[in-house]
Write a protein that holds these residues in place. Structure first.
Motif, PDB file in Angstrom:
ATOM      1  N   LEU A 250      52.193  83.162 -10.841  1.00  0.00           N
ATOM      2  CA  LEU A 250      51.287  84.093 -10.165  1.00  0.00           C
ATOM      3  C   LEU A 250      51.200  85.438 -10.895  1.00  0.00           C
ATOM      4  CD1 LEU A 250      49.528  84.405  -7.607  1.00  0.00           C
ATOM      5  CD2 LEU A 250      51.538  85.311  -6.434  1.00  0.00           C
TER       6      LEU A 250
ATOM      7  N   ARG B 166      48.985  85.374 -13.884  1.00  0.00           N
ATOM      8  CA  ARG B 166      47.648  84.830 -13.689  1.00  0.00           C
ATOM      9  C   ARG B 166      46.603  85.886 -14.060  1.00  0.00           C
ATOM     10  NH1 ARG B 166      46.280  80.582  -9.342  1.00  0.00           N
ATOM     11  NH2 ARG B 166      44.040  80.792  -9.352  1.00  0.00           N
TER      12      ARG B 166
ATOM     13  N   GLU C 106      48.154  78.806  -5.655  1.00  0.00           N
ATOM     14  CA  GLU C 106      49.477  78.635  -6.278  1.00  0.00           C
ATOM     15  C   GLU C 106      50.383  77.805  -5.385  1.00  0.00           C
ATOM     16  OE1 GLU C 106      50.598  79.305  -9.187  1.00  0.00           O
ATOM     17  OE2 GLU C 106      48.923  80.486  -9.945  1.00  0.00           O
TER      18      GLU C 106
END
Ligand code: HEM
Length: 355
Positions: free
Chosen positions: A107, A110, A150
């Motif tokens: 995450l 990202r 996610e």
């Protein structure tokens, strides 16, 4: 308004008599503030338990190393500059990165994650313009989507290496927690991290640059000395200055009668400056012990993010202090005009060269 330490403690400790559920207030509705980090009352206990277990299962040593590397990268990228806005340049990105890394599943790395966190954090401040508030809402919706995506793909691997999302994905079936409640709680957790982390970091750095000798001292502190220094910085200027509770049945506090449905406001900031408990309370004393502050709340509603908040503070403040032990305020920072939260919108700091 409850201002003395002992009275605040009495309210925080008695969750049956002084509930955090705003629906119990006589004036519920009109005066209930929006609290982005709060878990919905009906889902709180099982979700809290599951999230707490997920946090406990993480390797915080590894997470700290990861956040330290990111922080050093930010500091190195700014080498040669004579001034930095501590909030925008360091506190917000580090708090965002740390939260993303704790959640795991890539995450934090990202595309667009850090920029979206920046917009969300800015939109949640009291100083946001209408445009920023609007952009903040869009950013929060986007972060919710990223988190849910996610979460869907967070399979496999060991619990310790995978982050909070993978832990939850592996253990969700054993617990009686609805998926929607869980993902909602994850969003609340991320928004709380973006809301509170930067405020804590900014307030702490402001205190450090205004107290001669404290930055070099922090740069070399570790173990119990570092723990004491962080506790003192949190006591001295906490992001949470007040919390509200509803009285559930008639009682007396500090000689005043309270009726069921009354609202009491606990002034945490005031309690933390009570001279009965903290000698010379207006002095920043990095070796203060004991330091029984309750800046993270107490009991069933206490902050879930304590390990993350402390990790961010430990890493960013010590790295900054080591890089810039002679930093000073460049100009007065811009305080957020908020009735109960304390933080900086900007905090310009004059920085010299790395030693
Ligand atoms: C940095 C990451 C953080 C995360 C992820 C986080 C998360 C949360 C969450 C989810 C709650 C709600 C718990 C519940 O409703 O049961 C909460 C409550 C709270 N947090 Fe944090 N928090 C963070 C940082 C902080 C910081 C820096 C402070 C202050 C020093 C703080 C102080 C509090 C307090 C006082 C409460 C209780 C609020 C109440 O009882 O009404 N948090 N936090």
């Amino acid at each position: 308004m409850i201002s003395r330490y002992e009275d605040c403690l009495a309210v925080l400790r008695d969750n049956a008599l002084f509930t955090a559920d705003p629906r119990r207030l006589r004036d519920a509705g009109a005066l209930v503030p929006e609290r982005s980090g709060t878990l919905a009352p009906e889902d709180r206990a099982p979700v809290r338990e599951l999230l707490t277990d997920a946090f406990r299962a993480q390797d915080f040593g590894q997470l700290a190393a990861d956040v330290r590397e990111f922080t050093r990268h930010l500091l190195t990228a700014r080498e040669g500059r004579t001034e930095t806005d501590f909030v925008a340049d360091l506190a917000v990105p580090v708090a965002s990165y740390a939260a993303g890394a704790l959640f795991g599943g890539g995450l934090a790395r990202r595309d667009g994650f850090l920029d979206t966190c920046r917009d969300a954090a800015r939109g949640m401040t009291a100083g946001a313009t209408p445009e920023e508030a609007e952009a903040g809402l869009r950013a929060r919706a986007l972060l919710s989507q990223m988190l849910r995506a996610e979460y869907r793909y967070a399979h496999g691997g060991s619990d310790r290496r995978g982050g909070v999302l993978r832990y939850l994905r592996l253990h969700e079936a054993e617990r009686a927690v609805a998926l929607e409640a869980l993902t909602g709680a994850l969003c609340a957790l991320l928004f709380a991290a973006l809301n509170s982390g930067p405020r804590l970091l900014g307030n702490a750095l402001n205190a450090l640059v205004r107290t001669p000798g404290s930055l070099p001292r922090l740069a070399t502190a570790n173990g119990p000395r570092l723990t004491a220094a962080l506790d003192e910085l949190i006591r001295y200027d906490s992001p949470f200055q007040a919390q509200d509770r509803a009285v559930t049945s008639a009682t007396t506090l500090g000689g005043r009668r309270l009726a069921a449905g009354d609202r009491v406001r606990i002034l945490l900031g005031s309690a933390h400056r009570d001279p009965e408990v903290f000698p010379h309370p207006d002095r920043l004393d990095l070796s203060r012990t004991p330091n029984p502050h309750f800046a993270f709340g107490l009991g069933p509603h206490a902050c879930l993010g304590v390990p993350l908040a402390l990790l961010e503070a430990r890493v960013l403040l010590t790295e900054f202090a080591a890089a810039h032990p002679d930093a000073t305020p460049a100009r007065p920072g811009l305080r957020e005009p908020h009735p109960t939260l304390r933080g900086f919108l900007t905090l310009p700091v004059a920085v010299g060269r790395r030693p």
